[in-house]
Structures are given as C-alpha cells and as structure tokens.
Motif scaffolding. Structure first.
Motif: not given
Length: 460
Positions: A59-66, A84-91, A307-315
C-alpha cells in the motif's frame, strides 16, 4: 463492599474460537493420548499475519523483505510456513540456520543476527550467501578473514546502536560506525555492504520511524566511501494485542497485590493491548515523519531507492497457537485455591522476564457442562502452580476467577502462547516430558492434526 475480581479475557481469532467451542472432545482426546501438556499450532494464522505485513508494504509502495524471527518459536511448522509464504528467516545460531535450510528457505533469504557470532556460524553464512548483521569492528574483521579465505564475498549489514537507548550493548556508535565503513570500503573483495540495521526495545512506532530516518542518512553518508547500501533492517518489536482495550484498561485499574498468590508483585507487564500492533504498527512507522525530516518515511525510502527489511517474531505468531495443561490436583486455601497442573512454568515463559502471562486461562467445559446455564456453577478463584518442587514454579500467580472449582482431569487452555511463551525457557526438569507441539489444520470439515517434527539436526 465486595471488590470486583480483576479479569483479563483473551481475544481469540474466530477460527480458533470455533475450533475450541466445537472440538473440545478432540482437545481432551489429544491431552489424554499424549499424557502431557500440549501446544496446539495453527500455521494458517501465521500465513494470515504475513499477508497483513505484505499488504502494508504494498500500500505504501515500499520495496520490502519480511524475515521471520525464528527464536520466537522452535516449531518447524512455522519456519516451513515462512518458506511456503516466500519470506526469509532471521536466525542467530547454527541450529536455527540449519532448521531454516531444511524447511526450504534459501541461504540468500536467511538473515543472521546476534552479537559476537561464532566463527563457524559466520563461515556457514558466507558459504550460503546469507545476510549478516555485524555488531562490532572485531566481528567485521573476522568476517573479512573468512571472506578472504573462502574466496567469497560476505553480504553485510552494519548494526547501528540505538540513538535513544544509550545503555544497549548492541551496535556501532557513530565513531565505530565510521571505522566499519572504512573497513567495508577497503575490503570489497571480501565484503559487500548492503545496508544498516537496528533493533529497538519497547514498542514505540515513532522511535522506529526516527531511527529509520537516521539509517537513511547513514546510507547517504556511505557514498563518501564509494559504497552503495540500499537496505535498512528495522528489526522486530512489533506489538500485538492479547486482550481488548477496555478489558486491559479495567484490569490495570483493578488488580493489586492481594490478587496474586503470596501478594506477589511485578515490576511490569507486557502491554497486553496494543492500539497499534502488528501490521498496523508497520503502517504507523512508514506513515510517520522521522525527526528532523519533513515528509513521511515511506516517501523518503522510495526517493532514495531503498528497501526495508523487518524481522517480526511475536507478531507473525499472533493467534497461531495455544497451550493445554491438565489439572492433577487442587488445594483449597483461605478464600482461594492452588490448582496444580501436569507441567511447569517453563512452558509459559513470561516468568523468564520476572513477569506474568496475564490473559485468563480457560477451563475447558466437560461434555456434561456444555449448554448448562452459568447459574448452576459456583465461581472459584485459584492460582495455577507447576508440578515441580520449586515454590516459585507458578504458571499463574494471579488468583483467576474460574466459573467453578477445577477438578482432577480438567483441562486449562492458555490462549495465544505461540509467540515466545511456549519454548523459550522449556526444560525437562524432574524428567517431566516437554510438551509436544501438534500442528492443527482447519481447512476441511473436520480438523486434522499431526506432530510437529523437527529435523534430524535437532536430534528429534
């Protein structure tokens, strides 16, 4: 005058609420069959949360990776759902890295975080083309050596110390950041600076907006070193709501020490209602104006080609699971009781933070009770103790208002425990079994379940 008993009824996803209300017999059968506490997991909720974050970015036309912060839950089903969702993992460990690979996440979609990472983890990251968040000049120098030895180029983010959290032990301060940029510029054959990262304590959206603005300026400053970073990792800390606003406000106003066993007090609690949580918090961050700027963050990010990268866990785990304990004893005290369950407080890990998991546990109605009017029950207040010999092993210190006196064999449901509660602190103390994790799918006329199998990397 009799004071009202403080309550904090949990918010339930309608799909899970329907599952509990319609399939209590299945829950009882599973609890009886495994003869242990249970964690029930719902990957569909995880996928729904991923989709909400993606919509906000779009919606904000932001390139991003979850990137799913795997530390929030050890279950393989969630890292598989991330793949399956095509997102990454923070380890942050070799074990987590291996689990992400086994679940189907490419090395290039794995982010490696944590302070002073082991050299073996850094080598693994370099060989799999993972993105490494570097915390110090010493760590950066070790990564340079690994890149030179392997003939590979390490992908790097430089972790910035929080501008408003001076006591944090993580990240580069401005002077060391300048030195790190110099190292990146002079070691291009071994390092590729892709951007900057940070992680803030607390749940303040504007603080994250402000820190992102600082990171945007750092991307621009890096051009003086002939570097071209274009990624900003804003970390995690996306709040989520466990209860409604009115219920949380009323609870905070009403509870006091004598509502807890032993007059137990706590320094603070998680904010169990968030007016701006999950993807809505991301919306507030990117729609906000960073301190010192004049335009919304989303516009600035687009203008700079970042581009923004975000690392949600709990959310990402909001509503994605709940925990079931069986009652194995009840002790009546003066005015309340202690219910002892077949597990320990290690399986509801808020105690790890010297705090309390506050949403009300539910007493699962028996078949006989289903449909009975509430007037037929006599309310009963009780705290919930673990099965260990430790006096401090309290799953719930609070004297919860149950609709009746629990009995041996009854089941208690702890809602919304997938994020950080289930296994952050788990232990087979007393040789008690660790609660099995059961994956439940609700995509048919009848729910189906399976055991969440970890890979052989975990020894399971």
């Amino acid at each position: 005058m009799v004071r009202d008993v403080p309550r904090l009824p949990a918010s339930w996803d309608p799909m899970l609420r329907d599952f509990v209300d319609r399939h209590a017999a299945m829950i009882r059968e599973l609890a009886n069959g495994f003869d242990a506490p249970l964690h029930l997991l719902f990957p569909e909720c995880f996928a729904s949360n991923v989709a909400a974050f993606r919509r906000t970015l779009a919606e904000h036309r932001i390139a991003g990776r979850i990137y799913y912060a795997k530390k929030a839950n050890k279950a393989r089903c969630f890292v598989r759902a991330a793949a399956d969702a095509g997102i990454g993992a923070d380890v942050a460990s070799i074990g987590e890295f291996g689990e992400a690979l086994v679940a189907g996440i490419r090395g290039a979609d794995i982010g490696v975080s944590g302070p002073a990472k082991a050299s073996d983890l850094l080598r693994l990251a370099v060989h799999h083309d993972a993105l490494v968040a570097i915390d110090s000049v010493d760590e950066l120098k070790r990564l340079v050596a690994i890149g030179q030895q392997s003939g590979r180029v390490a992908r790097v983010l430089l972790r910035m110390a929080p501008a408003t959290q001076r006591s944090s032990r993580f990240g580069f301060d401005p002077s060391s950041l300048h030195a790190a940029l110099g190292l990146c510029a002079s070691n291009r054959s071994a390092l590729s600076l892709e951007g900057f990262s940070f992680h803030l304590s607390g749940y303040d959206a504007q603080a994250r907006c402000d820190q992102t603005g600082i990171a945007v300026r750092a991307c621009s400053a890096a051009r003086a070193f002939d570097l071209a970073p274009r990624t900003i990792d804003i970390g995690g800390g996306f709040a989520m709501s466990y209860a409604g606003a009115d219920d949380w406000t009323a609870f905070q106003a009403a509870h006091r020490p004598d509502d807890y066993h032993g007059n137990k007090t706590f320094d603070g609690f998680y904010p169990y209602h968030a007016a701006c949580g999950g993807a809505r918090m991301l919306e507030a961050i990117v729609a906000g104006v960073p301190e010192g700027d004049s335009k919304p963050l989303a516009e600035t990010v687009r203008e700079h080609g970042l581009q923004l990268m975000l690392e949600p866990g709990r959310a990402l785990l909001d509503q994605a699971g709940f925990t079931v304990f069986a009652v194995q004893g009840v002790k009546d005290l003066d005015g309340y009781g202690i219910v002892t369950v077949n597990g320990t407080s290690f399986s509801v890990s808020e105690q790890w933070f010297a705090s309390e998991f506050l949403p009300d546990p539910e007493l699962l109605p028996t078949e006989r009770e289903r449909g009975e009017p509430l007037a037929t029950h006599v309310p009963y207040r009780a705290c919930v103790g673990g099965a260990s010999c430790l006096d401090s092993d309290m799953v719930t210190w609070r004297k919860v208002a149950f609709p009746r006196r629990p009995e041996i064999g009854d089941l208690l449901l702890y809602p919304n425990t997938a994020g950080y509660q289930m296994d952050s602190n788990e232990s087979p103390f007393h040789e008690l079994p660790l609660p099995p994790k059961l994956v439940v799918t609700l995509d048919g006329t009848r729910p189906h379940w399976r055991v969440d199998r970890l890979s052989t990397l975990s020894g399971a």
